[in-house]
Design an enzyme around this catalytic site. Structure first.
Site, short mmCIF file in Angstrom:
data_model
loop_
_atom_site.label_atom_id
_atom_site.label_comp_id
_atom_site.label_asym_id
_atom_site.label_seq_id
_atom_site.Cartn_x
_atom_site.Cartn_y
_atom_site.Cartn_z
N ASP A 32 7.55 -9.38 105.82
CA ASP A 32 6.84 -8.60 104.80
C ASP A 32 7.61 -8.64 103.47
O ASP A 32 7.04 -8.95 102.41
CB ASP A 32 6.71 -7.15 105.31
CG ASP A 32 5.73 -6.30 104.53
OD1 ASP A 32 5.10 -6.81 103.59
OD2 ASP A 32 5.61 -5.10 104.87
N THR A 122 7.26 -9.10 116.61
CA THR A 122 8.42 -9.51 117.42
C THR A 122 9.76 -9.31 116.72
O THR A 122 10.81 -9.67 117.25
CB THR A 122 8.32 -10.98 117.87
OG1 THR A 122 8.43 -11.82 116.70
CG2 THR A 122 7.02 -11.24 118.59
P1 ADP Z 1 7.37 -6.77 112.77
O1 ADP Z 1 7.66 -5.47 112.04
O2 ADP Z 1 5.86 -6.99 112.95
O3 ADP Z 1 8.14 -6.91 114.03
P2 ADP Z 1 9.17 -8.58 111.32
O4 ADP Z 1 9.00 -9.07 109.93
O5 ADP Z 1 10.34 -7.71 111.60
O6 ADP Z 1 7.77 -7.90 111.72
O7 ADP Z 1 9.24 -9.81 112.31
C1 ADP Z 1 8.14 -10.60 112.66
C2 ADP Z 1 8.55 -12.04 112.83
O8 ADP Z 1 8.65 -12.66 111.54
C3 ADP Z 1 9.92 -12.26 113.49
O9 ADP Z 1 9.76 -13.24 114.50
C4 ADP Z 1 10.79 -12.78 112.36
O10 ADP Z 1 11.75 -13.68 112.83
C5 ADP Z 1 9.78 -13.51 111.52
N1 ADP Z 1 10.11 -13.78 110.12
C6 ADP Z 1 10.96 -13.14 109.28
N2 ADP Z 1 10.95 -13.72 108.06
C7 ADP Z 1 10.08 -14.77 108.12
C8 ADP Z 1 9.63 -15.77 107.21
N3 ADP Z 1 10.08 -15.83 105.95
N4 ADP Z 1 8.72 -16.69 107.65
C9 ADP Z 1 8.25 -16.64 108.92
N5 ADP Z 1 8.62 -15.73 109.82
C10 ADP Z 1 9.53 -14.80 109.43
#
Ligand code: ADP
Length: 174
Positions: A32, A122
């Site tokens: 996010d 995740t």
């Molecule tokens: P949530 O709160 O839904 O768990 P997170 O952002 O903490 O969301 O994590 C969701 C997934 O996004 C994780 O697998 C994390 O490794 C991944 N993630 C984090 N940054 C990026 C990025 N720039 N591009 C793709 N995936 C990402």
């Protein structure tokens, strides 16, 4: 068509990238934060304009909302809110599947031909990786199978941040 790539979702030139947002939809950590940084401050302004359905909630868990992508290579950002994982017995699987379904439906409604998903829930939300990936793959396959020939041509990318996550998806899709 379904593809798996390992990398940063903010760099993908697809019609829509999906953001694993929270209910207030004004940015956060993880993917996010990365999406808001890459899209620029206009994304925050656009999110602010999304009406609240109740105080502090612009997007309830399992639903999806769309905004432009601004400085991103992607045309749109589809914001969806995954469930916080407790034990899998509190509706988490259904709500995670709904994130994928509702995001795909919103992409199709907006004429998107390609969409990339992160591994929703995740990270901070703690959903076990393998279980989440199974739900994601099943929901996407069901959507593509149920749609007419036109939507079935949508390219769906699972964008995994880690090599390990990508390996899980590769295995489930092979
Ligand atoms: P949530 O709160 O839904 O768990 P997170 O952002 O903490 O969301 O994590 C969701 C997934 O996004 C994780 O697998 C994390 O490794 C991944 N993630 C984090 N940054 C990026 C990025 N720039 N591009 C793709 N995936 C990402």
């Amino acid at each position: 068509m379904i593809k798996v790539i390992q990398g940063d979702i903010t760099t993908l030139a697809v019609d829509a990238i999906v953001n694993a947002a929270n209910q207030v939809m004004l940015g956060g950590g993880g993917v996010d934060g990365a999406i808001h940084r890459a899209a620029g401050p206009e994304l925050y302004e656009a999110c602010l304009k999304v009406p609240e359905v109740r105080p502090g909630v612009r997007c309830p868990t399992g639903e999806a909302r769309i905004t432009p992508g601004f400085n991103l290579p992607a045309k749109f950002v589809i914001h969806t809110v995954g469930p916080v994982y407790r034990d899998g017995q509190h509706g988490e699987p259904e709500r995670l599947a709904a994130c994928y379904r509702n995001s795909l439906a919103l992409a199709a409604e907006n004429g998107c031909k390609s969409i990339a998903f992160p591994c929703i829930s995740t990270g901070i939300y703690g959903y076990p990786k393998e279980e989440a990936a199974k739900i994601a793959v099943r929901a996407v396959r069901e959507f593509l199978a149920a749609k007419n020939a036109k939507d079935a041509r949508m390219e769906v990318v699972f964008c995994c941040f880690s090599e390990r996550d990508a390996a899980v998806y590769e295995r489930l899709l092979s």
